[in-house]
Design an enzyme around this catalytic site. Sequence first.
Site, mmCIF file in Angstrom:
data_model
loop_
_atom_site.group_PDB
_atom_site.id
_atom_site.type_symbol
_atom_site.label_atom_id
_atom_site.label_comp_id
_atom_site.label_asym_id
_atom_site.label_seq_id
_atom_site.Cartn_x
_atom_site.Cartn_y
_atom_site.Cartn_z
ATOM 1 N N ARG A 82 27.477 61.191 34.968
ATOM 2 C CA ARG A 82 28.281 62.396 35.074
ATOM 3 C C ARG A 82 27.386 63.527 35.571
ATOM 4 O O ARG A 82 26.196 63.593 35.269
ATOM 5 C CB ARG A 82 28.889 62.776 33.721
ATOM 6 N N HIS A 119 31.176 60.698 44.647
ATOM 7 C CA HIS A 119 31.715 59.958 43.492
ATOM 8 C C HIS A 119 32.380 58.658 43.971
ATOM 9 O O HIS A 119 33.524 58.352 43.638
ATOM 10 C CB HIS A 119 32.728 60.816 42.729
ATOM 11 N N GLU A 158 33.035 69.006 41.289
ATOM 12 C CA GLU A 158 33.512 68.056 42.290
ATOM 13 C C GLU A 158 34.916 68.447 42.752
ATOM 14 O O GLU A 158 35.759 68.787 41.914
ATOM 15 C CB GLU A 158 33.516 66.639 41.713
#
Length: 345
Positions: free
Chosen positions: A259, A307, A288
Amino acid sequence: MAAKLAYSRTRGKQGARGRMKILLHKSSLARIEQRLAASGLPLEIYVLDEDGTVRHRGEPVARDALKPEVIWLSLDAFEGRQMRVLFDAALNEPSVKWVHTFSAGLDWPLFRQIFDRGVRMSNSNAQAIAIAEYVLTQVLAEWHPVAAYRAAQRDRQWQRIRHRELWQSRWLIVGYGHIGREIARRAKAFGATVTGIRRNPAADEFADAMAVLDELPQHLPAADFVVLACGLNEATRDLAGPAFFGAMKRGSFLVNIGRGGLVDEAALLKALDADAPALAILDVFRQEPLPRDSPFWDHPKVRLTGHTSAASRGTMLRGDQLFLDNLGRFARGERLLNEVGERSF
């Protein structure tokens, strides 16, 4: 039409007859419909459409009439931005007994709220193989002089280019769960030495040593590759900060597939200037999508992706099968695969 599926089942260990109401995304159902039919379970299927409408047997159903027993928080709903409907039901419907999520991490506060309601929960390890392959691919692409090979070919230069080996390299994997273990499995195949960090330091076949989080500082100075694969919680937030980077070996790599909140990003940028780490491979960030003006985009010592480490076809296939396996377990009153407990948060 998929929404017309209905089965009859034996519930748990009590033997009471009834239909199990399942709420899931339309795209998820399309992939597993035939396997659901073959399972012989007596199901009432409630389908979440792309527009947020829930249908049963093709007809719209009011939210207050759903009463689902099982909810699948699948990647389809996340990518299609329909998760709100599923979370609303999971948080507010007394009928809900089990929620299965596509996510490995449980740092969203909503997961804890669902668990605190007494709802059984299970998370996913379907992404572990994809993420592990991503990590090894990214590391090898930087550890070996791939760009030099390509440049020599382009320039028609016959050159003998020296390269490094992963053999006897030292890996420190912070978060030795499903994902961390798959990374270790692959690193060991190259002859690397692996140390895993997790709550339970019991030995594992793919790790040369195991340790707990409090022992992390003593292992950082020897590591060539430090991989962050742990969940985000109060113990790990900003884990990779000034002291963390100050203990890292010059020339080492940092890989974050956990994370964004695990890393103090300002401290990382400063540490990169000191060559400890010498390179950061980052798939996750605090914000993000990453803002276009972020210094990470064009930093010479950063390799970033959006991601995407788990974005493989295999992840989806394994995720579908995990849900189906757990559906059978739930129907039989058995413990679920990856069932979430208090220590999962």
